[in-house]
Design a protein around this motif. Structure first.
Motif, short mmCIF file in Angstrom:
data_model
loop_
_atom_site.label_atom_id
_atom_site.label_comp_id
_atom_site.label_asym_id
_atom_site.label_seq_id
_atom_site.Cartn_x
_atom_site.Cartn_y
_atom_site.Cartn_z
N PRO A 90 47.36 -13.17 11.69
CA PRO A 90 46.60 -11.77 11.78
C PRO A 90 45.01 -12.19 11.87
CG PRO A 90 46.88 -12.73 9.20
CD PRO A 90 47.68 -13.44 10.35
N MET A 91 44.41 -10.99 12.19
CA MET A 91 43.06 -11.09 12.47
C MET A 91 42.36 -10.54 11.41
SD MET A 91 42.77 -10.31 16.86
CE MET A 91 43.63 -8.56 16.51
N GLU A 92 40.86 -10.83 11.15
CA GLU A 92 40.17 -10.22 10.08
C GLU A 92 39.67 -8.69 10.49
OE1 GLU A 92 39.01 -11.76 7.49
OE2 GLU A 92 39.80 -13.68 7.84
N LYS A 93 39.82 -8.07 9.65
CA LYS A 93 39.56 -6.42 9.78
C LYS A 93 38.21 -6.23 10.23
CE LYS A 93 42.36 -4.60 6.01
NZ LYS A 93 42.60 -3.85 4.82
N PHE A 97 36.64 -8.16 12.24
CA PHE A 97 36.83 -8.66 13.80
C PHE A 97 37.65 -7.51 14.46
CE2 PHE A 97 38.99 -10.66 17.35
CZ PHE A 97 37.87 -11.15 17.98
N MET A 98 38.67 -7.09 14.08
CA MET A 98 39.37 -5.87 14.68
C MET A 98 38.70 -4.52 14.84
SD MET A 98 43.35 -6.17 13.18
CE MET A 98 42.92 -6.09 11.36
N ARG A 99 37.88 -4.30 14.02
CA ARG A 99 36.99 -3.27 14.08
C ARG A 99 35.60 -3.46 15.13
NH1 ARG A 99 33.61 -2.29 9.25
NH2 ARG A 99 33.00 -0.39 10.19
N LYS A 100 35.50 -4.60 15.33
CA LYS A 100 34.60 -5.11 16.42
C LYS A 100 35.21 -4.94 17.78
CE LYS A 100 30.26 -6.56 17.32
NZ LYS A 100 29.11 -5.96 16.59
N LEU A 101 36.41 -5.38 17.82
CA LEU A 101 37.30 -5.07 19.26
C LEU A 101 37.21 -3.51 19.58
CD1 LEU A 101 40.29 -7.61 18.67
CD2 LEU A 101 38.41 -7.79 20.07
N ILE A 102 37.61 -2.70 18.30
CA ILE A 102 37.79 -1.08 18.72
C ILE A 102 36.31 -0.99 19.25
CG2 ILE A 102 38.01 1.18 17.72
CD1 ILE A 102 40.26 -0.27 15.64
N HIS A 103 35.31 -1.26 18.62
CA HIS A 103 33.77 -0.97 18.80
C HIS A 103 33.84 -1.43 20.34
CE1 HIS A 103 29.31 -1.23 17.78
NE2 HIS A 103 29.36 -0.36 18.76
N GLY A 104 34.12 -2.47 20.90
CA GLY A 104 34.03 -3.01 22.03
C GLY A 104 34.82 -2.04 23.09
N ASN A 136 31.05 3.58 11.33
CA ASN A 136 32.18 4.60 11.46
C ASN A 136 33.34 4.30 12.35
OD1 ASN A 136 30.15 6.18 10.21
ND2 ASN A 136 29.17 7.00 12.02
N ILE A 137 33.41 3.07 12.44
CA ILE A 137 34.62 2.52 13.52
C ILE A 137 35.88 2.32 12.46
CG2 ILE A 137 35.62 0.89 14.91
CD1 ILE A 137 33.58 2.20 16.14
N GLN A 138 36.89 3.05 12.56
CA GLN A 138 37.99 3.00 11.71
C GLN A 138 39.10 2.19 12.38
OE1 GLN A 138 37.72 4.24 8.44
NE2 GLN A 138 35.62 4.61 8.90
N LEU A 139 39.84 1.39 11.47
CA LEU A 139 41.20 0.97 11.88
C LEU A 139 42.24 2.00 11.83
CD1 LEU A 139 41.03 -2.30 9.93
CD2 LEU A 139 40.61 -2.23 12.35
N PRO A 140 43.32 2.06 12.60
CA PRO A 140 44.46 3.07 12.59
C PRO A 140 45.23 2.97 11.20
CG PRO A 140 45.02 1.21 14.04
CD PRO A 140 43.52 0.93 13.69
N ASP A 141 45.60 3.96 10.97
CA ASP A 141 46.37 4.16 9.61
C ASP A 141 47.72 3.52 9.88
OD1 ASP A 141 44.22 5.78 8.71
OD2 ASP A 141 45.09 7.44 9.38
N ASN A 142 48.26 3.13 10.85
CA ASN A 142 49.53 2.52 11.02
C ASN A 142 49.57 1.10 11.36
OD1 ASN A 142 48.78 3.44 13.46
ND2 ASN A 142 50.79 4.22 13.92
N MET A 143 48.88 0.36 10.72
CA MET A 143 48.91 -1.02 11.03
C MET A 143 50.23 -1.74 10.49
SD MET A 143 44.87 -2.10 11.34
CE MET A 143 45.35 -3.36 12.27
#
Length: 477
Positions: A272-275, A277-284, A237-244
């Protein structure tokens, strides 16, 4: 009058004065001063329930929540020194993370020192000032900054000096997150909460008025939190922002390479970072906020249990905001609203509860506010405005604008817009950006060059110029 009578009159007056002082101190409200590192207002009490923060939300229900609170400089050290001194940053003062209030403003009375001088027992637990020691003499006991025996990756630990900076780069030898199946106290925030509980128990017994500063490190990088807090969120359910993406028309001066995050061993130095991985950062980040929130809950629970809540002002503030991929940016260190916007909650015993205000306030306002609420005189050097009146009347007219800055960028925030100008070393403007928050709250379209905004640009630019002139010509001790 005989010497004997004079002696007894003197003794009577002395003890009467001592009694008056002790009774006056007993009536003083305590202060629980809670600083949170890198916390953005992405919380349930701010209408964003994706992060689970029940204790912060409960605190907000007990007092006044500020929808429009802003830091004066978006980096830990400078933001904290500015707030705790009550003095604004400028081009030569409070510039980056590793500054010292004592070095840059020697002789200026800090917020905790002012309370200490007025009979309060002052305590610093965790990260209050960024650089240690600082504001020497402000605390009744030595600052408490715990060291853990945890054998895993403890993460970013505040140095006594700037040893983390090597050749202009961050020297961090570890990953950007960790999720051990372990108890809360393996990390610093758990230890800080435990020590805060001990102090509250002590204050209950002594009855001495206190200024207890509790500085939680999370959600600062690395996003280390016990596994149970990661398990509170479904990764799917972790989403990346819409305005990357870089805002349309934004100047290059507005962007940066988020070197703070790139210093960690699992993050590429460039590109850039892998998507995933970025979702994992947001999770963290989410897990770290929930972990910090649980530690806050332990402190607030003890405040209630001890009965001290009936006479304790509680203020919670974030030292600045944070990017989680918006505009392809991470961390702070820029002039976008997402980084300048901070959570701020104030709970005062006997005052209105569960109220909100859209009044514009800024970090330099906190020092004079606490002085007013504790009925202490306001030192002459303060550059902010007490927002204590908002407690009783949160919708009254307030500031037209607040001001923040980062390196060469000066930002003004109004109820409807954010506007930033960048200057070179000669004081010449090099770039600008304007966003209409009513239409574009995520700041995706720079409208500073549109003809219909010319009048507004002139007005906001004049306000920035006036602010800089007044700010930089105030005499300080």
């Amino acid at each position: 009058m005989t010497i004997f009578k004079t002696k007894w009159i003197f003794i009577f007056l002395f003890f009467s004065f001592q009694y008056f002082v002790s009774q006056n101190l007993k009536n003083k409200p305590n202060v629980l001063f809670i600083a949170v590192d890198d916390l953005r207002p992405e919380l349930g009490c701010y209408g964003q329930p994706q992060i689970k923060s029940p204790n912060i939300d409960k605190l907000a229900e007990s007092g006044l929540l500020f929808n429009r609170s802003y830091c004066n400089v978006p980096v830990c050290g400078a933001s904290r020194a500015s707030l705790l001194s009550g003095v604004r940053p400028n081009r030569h003062r409070f510039v980056d993370a590793h500054i010292s209030q004592d070095e840059e403003l020697p002789g200026v009375l800090s917020l905790p020192m002012h309370f200490k001088n007025n009979g309060y027992y002052t305590v610093s637990l965790g990260k209050i000032y960024h650089k240690r020691p600082d504001a020497v003499g402000s605390w009744s006991v030595p600052e408490y900054y715990p060291k853990s025996d945890w054998k895993g990756w403890q993460g970013y630990v505040m140095p006594e000096s700037d040893t983390l900076i090597k050749n202009g780069k961050w020297g961090i030898d570890g990953p950007s997150f960790e999720a051990p199946d372990a108890p809360d106290h393996i990390y610093m925030d758990g230890m800080i909460a435990d020590r805060a509980v001990e102090y509250l128990q002590q204050f209950k017994d002594t009855g001495q008025p206190f200024f207890l500063a509790v500085g939680f490190q999370r959600p600062h990088l690395p996003f280390n939190a016990p596994k149970k807090y990661w398990d509170m969120y479904n990764f799917d359910n972790i989403q990346l922002p819409d305005n990357m993406f870089k805002p349309e028309g934004a100047p290059d001066e507005s962007m940066h390479n988020f070197s703070e995050l790139r210093a960690y061993t699992d993050v590429p130095e460039e590109g850039p970072m892998e998507k995933e991985f970025m979702r994992k950062l947001i999770h963290g980040y989410y897990a770290s906020v929930s972990y910090m929130d649980a530690q806050l809950g332990k402190v607030l629970k003890e405040l209630e249990r001890s009965g001290l809540a009936d006479n304790t002002i509680v203020i919670l503030w974030g030292d600045h905001g944070w990017h989680l991929g918006e505009h392809n940016l991470w961390a702070k260190h820029c002039n976008f609203e997402k980084v300048l916007h901070t959570p701020l909650i104030l709970s005062v015993p006997g005052k209105k509860e569960n109220i909100k205000t859209d009044a514009l306030v800024e970090h330099v306002d906190i020092y004079p506010t606490l002085c007013e609420l504790a009925d202490l005189p306001k030192p002459f050097h303060l550059q902010g405005k007490s927002f204590a009146p908002l407690i009783d009347n949160p919708n009254q007219p307030w500031k037209e604008a607040i001001y923040s800055r980062w390196i060469n960028g000066e930002t003004i925030v109004t109820q409807s817009h954010t506007y930033t100008e960048w200057f070179n070393d000669k004081g010449e403007k090099t770039a600008r950006m304007l966003y209409d928050l009513s239409k574009d709250p995520e700041e995706n379209l720079n409208i500073s060059e549109e003809k219909e905004n010319k009048k507004l640009i002139i007005e906001l630019s004049a306000k920035i110029k006036k602010h800089i002139t007044e700010r930089d010509h105030i005499k300080l001790p």
